[in-house]
Design a protein around this motif. Structure first.
Motif, PDB file in Angstrom:
ATOM      1  N   LEU B 101     -24.549 -52.477  13.222  1.00 28.06           N
ATOM      2  CA  LEU B 101     -24.703 -53.687  14.064  1.00 28.06           C
ATOM      3  C   LEU B 101     -25.533 -54.752  13.412  1.00 28.06           C
ATOM      4  O   LEU B 101     -26.495 -54.376  12.520  1.00 28.06           O
ATOM      5  CB  LEU B 101     -25.603 -53.116  15.352  1.00 28.06           C
ATOM      6  CG  LEU B 101     -24.681 -52.105  16.501  1.00 28.06           C
ATOM      7  CD1 LEU B 101     -25.706 -51.955  17.417  1.00 28.06           C
ATOM      8  CD2 LEU B 101     -23.762 -53.051  16.716  1.00 28.06           C
ATOM      9  N   PRO B 102     -25.493 -56.073  13.769  1.00 29.97           N
ATOM     10  CA  PRO B 102     -26.129 -57.097  12.912  1.00 29.97           C
ATOM     11  C   PRO B 102     -27.507 -57.274  13.353  1.00 29.97           C
ATOM     12  O   PRO B 102     -28.026 -56.650  14.597  1.00 29.97           O
ATOM     13  CB  PRO B 102     -25.390 -58.466  13.523  1.00 29.97           C
ATOM     14  CG  PRO B 102     -24.685 -58.126  14.536  1.00 29.97           C
ATOM     15  CD  PRO B 102     -24.289 -56.543  14.641  1.00 29.97           C
ATOM     16  N   TYR B 104     -31.125 -58.432  14.451  1.00 35.92           N
ATOM     17  CA  TYR B 104     -31.623 -59.380  15.539  1.00 35.92           C
ATOM     18  C   TYR B 104     -32.008 -60.865  14.703  1.00 35.92           C
ATOM     19  O   TYR B 104     -32.237 -60.870  13.835  1.00 35.92           O
ATOM     20  CB  TYR B 104     -32.971 -58.927  16.233  1.00 35.92           C
ATOM     21  CG  TYR B 104     -32.934 -57.784  17.144  1.00 35.92           C
ATOM     22  CD1 TYR B 104     -31.836 -57.192  17.226  1.00 35.92           C
ATOM     23  CD2 TYR B 104     -34.106 -57.206  17.368  1.00 35.92           C
ATOM     24  CE1 TYR B 104     -31.626 -55.982  18.101  1.00 35.92           C
ATOM     25  CE2 TYR B 104     -34.099 -56.025  18.218  1.00 35.92           C
ATOM     26  CZ  TYR B 104     -32.912 -55.445  18.376  1.00 35.92           C
ATOM     27  OH  TYR B 104     -32.862 -54.338  19.144  1.00 35.92           O
ATOM     28  N   PRO B 105     -31.353 -61.986  15.441  1.00 39.65           N
ATOM     29  CA  PRO B 105     -31.459 -63.210  14.812  1.00 39.65           C
ATOM     30  C   PRO B 105     -32.593 -63.700  14.583  1.00 39.65           C
ATOM     31  O   PRO B 105     -33.323 -63.610  15.564  1.00 39.65           O
ATOM     32  CB  PRO B 105     -30.456 -64.105  15.664  1.00 39.65           C
ATOM     33  CG  PRO B 105     -30.475 -63.329  16.926  1.00 39.65           C
ATOM     34  CD  PRO B 105     -30.631 -61.962  16.898  1.00 39.65           C
ATOM     35  N   PHE B 106     -32.932 -64.329  13.896  1.00 39.40           N
ATOM     36  CA  PHE B 106     -34.312 -65.260  13.634  1.00 39.40           C
ATOM     37  C   PHE B 106     -33.787 -66.399  13.446  1.00 39.40           C
ATOM     38  O   PHE B 106     -32.727 -67.090  12.830  1.00 39.40           O
ATOM     39  CB  PHE B 106     -35.216 -64.788  12.361  1.00 39.40           C
ATOM     40  CG  PHE B 106     -35.791 -63.575  12.817  1.00 39.40           C
ATOM     41  CD1 PHE B 106     -37.257 -63.860  13.121  1.00 39.40           C
ATOM     42  CD2 PHE B 106     -35.452 -62.407  12.669  1.00 39.40           C
ATOM     43  CE1 PHE B 106     -37.921 -62.334  13.347  1.00 39.40           C
ATOM     44  CE2 PHE B 106     -36.157 -61.205  12.784  1.00 39.40           C
ATOM     45  CZ  PHE B 106     -37.433 -61.138  13.251  1.00 39.40           C
ATOM     46  N   PRO B 107     -34.514 -67.498  13.977  1.00 41.11           N
ATOM     47  CA  PRO B 107     -34.287 -68.843  14.083  1.00 41.11           C
ATOM     48  C   PRO B 107     -34.028 -69.426  12.493  1.00 41.11           C
ATOM     49  O   PRO B 107     -34.775 -68.981  11.742  1.00 41.11           O
ATOM     50  CB  PRO B 107     -35.213 -69.627  14.549  1.00 41.11           C
ATOM     51  CG  PRO B 107     -36.420 -68.709  14.619  1.00 41.11           C
ATOM     52  CD  PRO B 107     -35.864 -67.322  14.781  1.00 41.11           C
ATOM     53  N   LYS B 108     -32.845 -69.858  12.180  1.00 37.59           N
ATOM     54  CA  LYS B 108     -32.862 -70.430  11.059  1.00 37.59           C
ATOM     55  C   LYS B 108     -32.254 -71.956  10.937  1.00 37.59           C
ATOM     56  O   LYS B 108     -31.257 -72.451  11.358  1.00 37.59           O
ATOM     57  CB  LYS B 108     -31.382 -69.754  10.153  1.00 37.59           C
ATOM     58  CG  LYS B 108     -31.083 -70.296   8.657  1.00 37.59           C
ATOM     59  CD  LYS B 108     -30.265 -69.801   7.904  1.00 37.59           C
ATOM     60  CE  LYS B 108     -30.128 -70.595   6.752  1.00 37.59           C
ATOM     61  NZ  LYS B 108     -30.058 -71.833   6.574  1.00 37.59           N
TER      62      LYS B 108
END
Lengths: 808, 351
Positions: B101-102, B104-108
């Protein structure tokens, strides 16, 4: 400027290959833009005759053609419309090479074609001849190699000429550069012997303003008749992109312009009143109708060529139509003069007329060449018109060229170039440019040639030496010492802001500094305050931006239209405003006393925070508190930073209820807020949850770059308590926080708002808030009893100020 | 059991264990674990026997026993990993979390390619002793032209088509949008005593149509150095160092004579093409010439120095300028200049 290789080689004693000419010219500072091959560019094409034409059974626009090349008959498919039986044409059979490449066997609409009939373009003879085939003269023999029918291949160089290269605007000048810098013999054609100048003043030439006209040479030719321009000359003019008029008297003037760089003009002598020439300033009210049939109302600062009655040409720029040559012209006066550059430039600007002639005069021409050029024209005309007679050569040259002399110390040249050239190397360079350079004693004397008015100082001469020796000789070496270097505060501050914003998910954008009237209106920006361009590219870019909002909304729309759902962007750039604009009435033109230019950082948030879609949790839509959080993050290290309800004016494009002013040291720095629904609607945004910030960089600088102290932390564990109270919802968190922190409770180190709740179990118009209070001491661990005491104090204070009750 | 007996037995267990573990197979590894470390395993029981040993010795022996246990458990674990027989539960097979699974996104966010380019340039020049200076975009004719040896009727005004604005300066001339960063030279030199070594990156404006390699708004970097005895050689060294820092030490530069009104001698600077690797195909960037034009440069014209109050017999300097878009296009392999101002996030987020 275009230079034809074969024409150039007329003046160069050595036979130089094309590529060699290119390399040599580039090395001495000519900027080659393109090199084009002209003339035939094919192989294996022979002449043939069309025997038969039939319609192609499967295509209306194609024909089936039979071509006889003497040895056999070919059957081909042809798309050209100008074909006819009996024509002699260039025929390419399979295997021949054309500009389009090698010809292959092809089936066109079901019928095999054994070759093709060629167009001039396919043979490389013309650029845009279209689909029409090249029809050869009727007497052309069939079955011969078509290469034999056309002149040899030639090349056209196109150079970008720099403003100081006025001495290079002709074939002879480029040849002179090549020959003197590379030591080739320079060939100048000999002119026939003419009668001597100024013998009898058949056409008197007077110069009233010698400061504007340094020399005026006129040649009178008589006994002329309309003559066609010779083919070789037409070809050369075409190569220069000039459309030949096929009137020798006009074309020859252009020819000499490109050959010698000297603009000339041809008057019909019989149309000149009293057959005389006066170079003078125009009188007020005088009028000239130009060759282009434009009527000019002359002013007193315009230099004109006049006959005894009226102006007949705008000096050095354009001739008049009344005295122009025509097919019936019998006698002419050919003008070859030298005018003062600034005067020509001013007049050319003023009337908006730019010609090949004005282009050269305003850059400065060689006053020593006028007589030669006039004679060259006479020679060319007399070669074509047998009866023509040169009747008079007038040459008014008030002040002969006296070359300025520059004193040269070779050491100075070495110090400018950073080289260690020997004296004889330097002297060779100087002599290449000015053969009369005297290097017998120091300082050396460098007389400036008449065509090199760009050379004024030893710095100019150093460049000539550099060109002669080659810039590659300059070493890559330095003795530059160390120097302290620093970026400006604003550069550092802006870098810091950029890094912080991009680190939390904002993408940096760059917009143009220009806005349209519509964009200003759509964002409700004040047009009166805007600085306008006097000469905008188009109405889309008419005003300088007075706010960053329009560009950011444009970027938002651009990206929403391309499938983005969330847009977090920022931009740093300048905004521009008029100041003290007295615009009392609607129609009065604002009187400005100045303008200001400020660097701003602005940005907007729209859509889901973090990422559009995410498998673990529901994403949050950006709202006002995200915006506020971004500012808190950005400015947390600034002293005295605050966000307050403003007392003053809110930017019109922000929602008046959802907007705060940013302040640094109590001074206004910018605004944050939701974009007003009116502006959202005006910009066609369906969703008006667009959150915007903008602040000016300058007020922040005073608080930037200060060293921060690091404070020790307690060695003893801290304790925390969550306190939930219910109070009237009209109370503001800022006030509540203020009361808590003002309670003077020893050891209270942190106040965090961790919950705000409204609804079930809470009375109407009330809210419940939960505050986490952290206590600690540097000396010891605080006891539960002490902390309970503090909590009670705080609770008492809250109930006193806000009538808050402990939530049970 | 007395201490020495205990020690001896531990030694036997040790040998026994090493023997087993060295000959372990995926099939018997679990059995070995139970044999030694199970509730009734050899080592477990033996460590339990310590309780009968007097406290002083027990401490020492306990230490020896436990370090052996640690070491042997490590060996066992490594062996299990080797056999791929690590299990999540006690013997029973589970599917486990889906580690594909990907994350968790961090702001980019991203910095604009032009900003990144300027940052690189500034970093290089700061190291070489150049300080930053800035100037306004709305500029006076004097600073943009006059003081730079471009008089009102100088033909080189044709080189730079200028935007004028509807505000007038004190000489009643319209203000203009600066057409190059060179006015910063004048602003920096006036009132400052040499030596000075300055760079100035920034926005400039030209009345020019937009296409793949032109824009009416673009960026330049200006650099100059004024001191005693500054020569073309210093200039060449500076630019050679700069270009090598930016594009790699294999890149070469060449100077060609050229003209800018505010320098004399003047030069255009080419760098060797970094794109054409093969000799057979014609490179689209350098058009087969092997060289890419990147900078204009020269020795500061004596008239410019005089306009700033410097005596050109005493002081001299060099100056250079480059288009930042051009450098950014080369750095990021961008073909079309228009993308810099289009702000397509699909493009911007790539860097």
């Amino acid at each position: 400027m275009k230079i034809l290789y074969s024409w150039l080689m007329d003046f160069v004693g050595n036979n130089l290959p094309v590529q060699d000419v290119c390399d040599k010219l580039v090395r001495i500072g000519f900027k080659l833009e393109s090199l084009k091959k002209t003339g035939p560019c094919f192989d294996g094409v022979i002449t043939g005759q069309i025997l038969k034409i039939e319609k192609h059974p499967n295509a209306d626009r194609l024909s089936l053609v039979e071509v006889n090349t003497g040895s056999r008959v070919f059957k081909i498919v042809c798309g050209a419309k100008n074909i006819a039986v009996g024509q002699i044409i260039p025929f390419a059979s399979v295997g021949a090479t054309l500009t389009t490449g090698a010809l292959k066997k092809a089936k066109i609409r079901g019928i095999e074609s054994e070759g093709m009939v060629c167009s001039a373009q396919e043979l490389g003879l013309e650029q845009d001849s279209g689909l029409n085939i090249l029809v050869l003269p009727e007497n052309t023999p069939v079955g011969v190699d078509a290469l034999k029918l056309f002149p040899e291949t030639d090349y056209i160089f196109e150079f970008e000429m720099l403003p100081n290269q006025s001495y290079c605007l002709s074939h002879i000048a480029i040849a002179r550069e090549l020959c003197s810098f590379y030591n080739f013999p320079f060939k100048l054609g000999t002119l026939p012997i003419f009668l001597q100048e100024n013998q009898k003043s058949e056409v008197p030439i007077t110069i009233e303003n010698p400061q504007y006209c340094m020399r005026y040479t006129g040649i009178v030719l008589r006994n002329l008749h309309a003559a066609e321009t010779p083919q070789w000359m037409i070809k050369r003019l075409k190569a220069m992109d000039v459309n030949p008029k096929n009137n020798l008297l006009i074309d020859v003037s252009n020819y000499v312009l490109f050959e010698l760089g000297q603009p000339t003009h041809c008057f019909d002598l019989d149309k000149l009143a009293n057959q005389e020439i006066k170079v003078r300033l125009a009188a007020k009210g005088e009028v000239l109708v130009t060759l282009e049939n434009q009527k000019l109302e002359l002013t007193e600062d315009a230099l004109v060529i006049a006959d005894s009655k009226k102006p007949v040409a705008l000096a050095g720029i354009i001739g008049g139509s009344e005295t122009a040559v025509s097919d019936s012209t019998k006698n002419i006066l050919m003008e070859s003069a030298c005018f003062q550059p600034v005067s020509i430039r001013k007049t050319s600007r003023k009337f908006g007329i730019q010609t090949e002639s004005s282009y050269r005069f305003e850059r400065g021409t060689d006053r020593e060449i006028t007589l030669y050029a006039a004679k060259r024209i006479a020679q060319l005309i007399m070669e074509s018109i047998k009866d023509a007679k040169c009747a008079f050569i007038g040459d008014n040259y008030p002040e002969k060229y006296n070359p300025p002399v520059i004193e040269i110390l070779p050491d100075k040249i070495n110090s400018i170039l950073g080289t260690n050239l020997e004296n004889n190397q330097i002297l060779a360079g100087l002599k290449a440019v000015s053969p009369d350079t005297n290097g017998n004693e120091k300082p050396w004397k460098f007389p400036v040639p008449s065509y090199r008015q760009d050379i004024e100082t030893i710095w100019d001469v150093s460049e000539e030496v550099g060109r002669f020796i080659g810039y590659e000789v300059i070493p890559t070496a330095t003795s530059m010492g160390l120097m302290k270097a620093d970026a400006t505060d604003s550069f550092k501050m802006i870098s810091d802001i950029r890094n912080k914003l991009s680190a939390i998910g904002f993408k940096e954008v760059y917009n143009y500094d220009f806005l349209s009237s519509k964009e200003l209106n759509d964002c409700m920006l004040d047009k009166m305050e805007c600085i306008a361009l006097e000469n905008p590219i188009s109405l889309d870019y008419q005003f300088l931006r007075n706010s960053m909002i329009a560009g950011l909304l444009k970027t938002l729309r651009y990206n929403l239209n391309r499938g983005q759902e969330s847009v977090f962007i920022f931009e740093i750039g300048n905004i521009y405003k008029k100041i003290n604009a007295n615009c009392s009435g609607g129609i009065t033109i604002p009187q400005t006393t100045g303008h200001k230019e400020q660097t701003f950082c602005a940005g907007l948030m729209f859509g889901n925070f973090l990422k559009e879609h995410f498998w673990k949790e529901q994403m949050q839509r950006a709202d006002f508190y995200h915006l506020k959080g971004v500012m808190e993050h950005l400015f947390k290290d600034f002293e005295e930073f605050s966000m307050e309800k403003t007392q003053g004016q809110v930017p019109v494009f922000l929602h008046p209820e959802e907007c705060l002013e940013l302040k640094i040291r109590k001074l206004p720095a910018g605004f944050i807020g939701r974009i007003s629904p009116v502006v959202c609607a005006g910009n066609d945004f369906k969703n008006n949850e667009i959150f915007y910030f903008e602040f000016s960089i300058e007020p922040l600088l005073s608080g930037f770059g200060k060293n921060k102290n690091i404070n020790p932390v307690s060695k003893f564990p801290s304790s925390w308590r969550d306190l939930s109270v219910v109070l009237d919802s009209r109370h503001r968190w800022e006030d509540i926080k203020h009361v808590i922190s003002a309670s003077q409770t020893a050891g209270l180190t942190k106040i965090e708002l961790i919950d705000v709740y409204k609804g079930k179990n809470i009375p109407e118009n009330h809210i419940s808030i939960t505050v986490r209070l952290v206590f600690s001491s540097m000396e010891r661990t605080l006891t539960d009893k002490e902390i309970d005491g503090y909590i009670n104090e705080i609770l008492a204070s809250l109930s006193k100020h806000f009538n808050a009750k402990l939530r049970t | 059991m007395n201490p020495s007996e205990w020690k001896e037995k531990l030694f036997t267990i040790k040998e026994n264990f090493f023997d087993s573990i060295n000959n372990a197979t995926p099939e018997n590894i679990e059995a070995i674990e139970v044999q030694f470390f199970g509730r009734k395993g050899l080592l477990s029981l033996h460590l339990r026997d310590l309780k009968d040993i007097p406290i002083e010795e027990r401490k020492i022996l306990g230490h020896i026993g436990n370090s052996f246990k640690e070491e042997s458990l490590g060996l066992l674990a490594r062996k299990k990993i080797e056999f791929g027989s690590v299990r999540t539960g006690a013997g029973e097979k589970k599917s486990g979390p889906d580690l594909t699974l990907p994350g968790y996104p961090f702001p980019k966010g991203s910095l604009h390619p032009l900003t990144l380019t300027v940052n690189k340039l500034v970093e290089i020049f700061l190291k070489m002793g150049f300080s930053i200076a800035e100037g306004p975009f709305i500029e006076e004719d004097y600073y943009n032209f006059e003081a730079l040896n471009i008089g009102e009727f100088h033909p080189s005004r044709d080189m730079q088509d200028t935007f004028y604005v509807d505000v007038k300066d004190l000489k009643n001339k319209n203000f203009l949008l600066r057409t190059h960063t060179s006015p910063v030279q004048i602003r920096a030199m006036k009132g400052t005593k040499p030596p000075l070594r300055i760079i100035s990156p920034g926005k400039v404006f030209r009345h020019d149509a937009i296409d793949a390699s032109h824009s009416f708004v673009f960026h330049q970097i200006e650099g100059f150095y004024v001191d005693r005895n500054v020569s073309m050689a210093d200039l060449k060294w500076t630019l050679d160092t700069f270009i090598k820092e930016l594009f790699g030490s294999a890149v070469r530069i060449r100077f060609r004579p050229s003209y800018f009104p505010f320098v004399e001698p003047g030069a255009e600077v080419d760098m060797s093409c970094i794109f054409c690797k093969s000799k057979t195909e014609k490179c689209s960037v350098c058009k087969g010439t092997g060289w890419i034009e990147v900078l204009g440069a020269g020795i500061i014209h004596p008239n410019v120095l005089m306009n700033c109050g410097y005596d050109p017999q005493e002081w001299n300097g060099f100056a250079f300028g480059a288009g930042i878009e051009r450098l950014a296009m080369l750095l990021f392999d961008i073909q079309d200049m228009r993308i810099f101002f289009e702000n397509d996030l699909r493009i911007l987020e790539q860097i």
